[in-house]
Design an enzyme around this catalytic site. Sequence first.
Site, mmCIF file in Angstrom:
data_model
loop_
_atom_site.group_PDB
_atom_site.id
_atom_site.type_symbol
_atom_site.label_atom_id
_atom_site.label_comp_id
_atom_site.label_asym_id
_atom_site.label_seq_id
_atom_site.Cartn_x
_atom_site.Cartn_y
_atom_site.Cartn_z
ATOM 1 N N ASP A 80 0.832 -1.202 0.000
ATOM 2 C CA ASP A 80 0.000 0.000 0.000
ATOM 3 C C ASP A 80 0.868 1.254 0.000
ATOM 4 O O ASP A 80 0.358 2.374 -0.096
ATOM 5 C CB ASP A 80 -1.015 -0.003 1.144
ATOM 6 C CG ASP A 80 -0.396 -0.172 2.518
ATOM 7 O OD1 ASP A 80 0.843 -0.143 2.636
ATOM 8 O OD2 ASP A 80 -1.166 -0.348 3.492
ATOM 9 N N ASP A 107 -0.638 -6.446 -0.102
ATOM 10 C CA ASP A 107 -1.132 -5.823 1.128
ATOM 11 C C ASP A 107 -2.654 -5.787 1.165
ATOM 12 O O ASP A 107 -3.302 -5.489 0.144
ATOM 13 C CB ASP A 107 -0.636 -4.375 1.222
ATOM 14 C CG ASP A 107 0.657 -4.240 1.993
ATOM 15 O OD1 ASP A 107 1.031 -5.178 2.723
ATOM 16 O OD2 ASP A 107 1.306 -3.181 1.871
ATOM 17 N N LYS A 125 -0.673 -9.721 3.104
ATOM 18 C CA LYS A 125 -0.004 -9.135 4.267
ATOM 19 C C LYS A 125 -0.963 -8.237 5.025
ATOM 20 O O LYS A 125 -1.676 -7.431 4.418
ATOM 21 C CB LYS A 125 1.237 -8.339 3.848
ATOM 22 C CG LYS A 125 2.015 -7.761 5.037
ATOM 23 C CD LYS A 125 3.383 -7.246 4.633
ATOM 24 C CE LYS A 125 3.312 -5.909 3.938
ATOM 25 N NZ LYS A 125 2.828 -4.826 4.834
ATOM 26 N N GLU A 134 -1.353 -5.768 8.696
ATOM 27 C CA GLU A 134 -0.642 -5.064 9.756
ATOM 28 C C GLU A 134 -1.326 -5.314 11.097
ATOM 29 O O GLU A 134 -2.522 -5.054 11.249
ATOM 30 C CB GLU A 134 -0.604 -3.563 9.468
ATOM 31 C CG GLU A 134 0.191 -3.209 8.214
ATOM 32 C CD GLU A 134 0.296 -1.711 8.004
ATOM 33 O OE1 GLU A 134 -0.118 -0.944 8.899
ATOM 34 O OE2 GLU A 134 0.789 -1.301 6.938
ATOM 35 N N GLU A 188 9.124 -3.748 11.095
ATOM 36 C CA GLU A 188 9.537 -2.439 10.590
ATOM 37 C C GLU A 188 9.908 -1.488 11.712
ATOM 38 O O GLU A 188 9.156 -1.328 12.683
ATOM 39 C CB GLU A 188 8.420 -1.816 9.748
ATOM 40 C CG GLU A 188 8.782 -0.458 9.166
ATOM 41 C CD GLU A 188 7.791 0.056 8.142
ATOM 42 O OE1 GLU A 188 7.979 1.198 7.675
ATOM 43 O OE2 GLU A 188 6.838 -0.672 7.799
#
Length: 271
Positions: free
Chosen positions: A53, A92, A120, A122, A189
């Site tokens: 993204d 994403d 993926k 988050e 990250e």
Amino acid sequence: MTYLQEASRNAITVPKLQAMRDAGEKIAMLTCYDASFAALLDRAGVDVLLIGDSLGNVLQGQTTTLPVSLADIAYHTASVARARPAALIVADLPFGTYGTPEDAFRSSVELMRAGAQMVKLEGGEWLADTVRFLVERSIPVCAHVGLTPQSVHAFGGFKVQGKTEAGATQLMRDSLAVQQAGAQLIVMEAIPTLLASDVTKQLRIPTIGIGAGLDCSGQVLVLHDMLGIFPGKRPRFVKDFMHGQPSILAAVEAYVAAVKDGSFPGPEHTF
């Protein structure tokens, strides 16, 4: 057209990534948004192509990733998939598309139909039920912990995570929880190097770092960043691999080589 040629190397699969991690072979990952770059990155030996993204920032000119839609990701995933790369294609799930396990499944199906081989998401411990729901339905999952850009407003900006004892403990809990739920890959990250090293040692699955130090199972960067295409200040964890190279292909090959031989990231790229 060259971007429609068959890949010339063996396919990188989810089990292959695990085998690479177990053998101590570093995994090189880059973002990718179109067929031409998919073919080039594949030729350079990139293992994983991430339709991130981050396209909101580097393609659309957005200041955050929040405006990116599922349709945006599906469009670019299909573009990458048409190149038929040997690299694994990861897409994403954008902000607001996986609030419930059922929402995540519907969104993931759309991306898998577009050509993704893994999605993926988050989040950490709170996301475990969603990860399990997807994996039980044959959708491979990559989790993303630490600085999660979709949480930029909750964090109060793009800030290093896990610096406090409580933050480090929670990040370890998050990582173990998503692994237990069935995630096959995890991106970490902007976290301290020592914490990333500890998490990598505790997990059985591959870890992919971005600003997380050298001890991760692999590394990822945004394609535009590693080619030196970034307005304003260069992020600490970014190295301009285009500098001094005769071509984009050579720059990407240099990135892959640096990840594989452990020369990237250096101390100057970590926290």
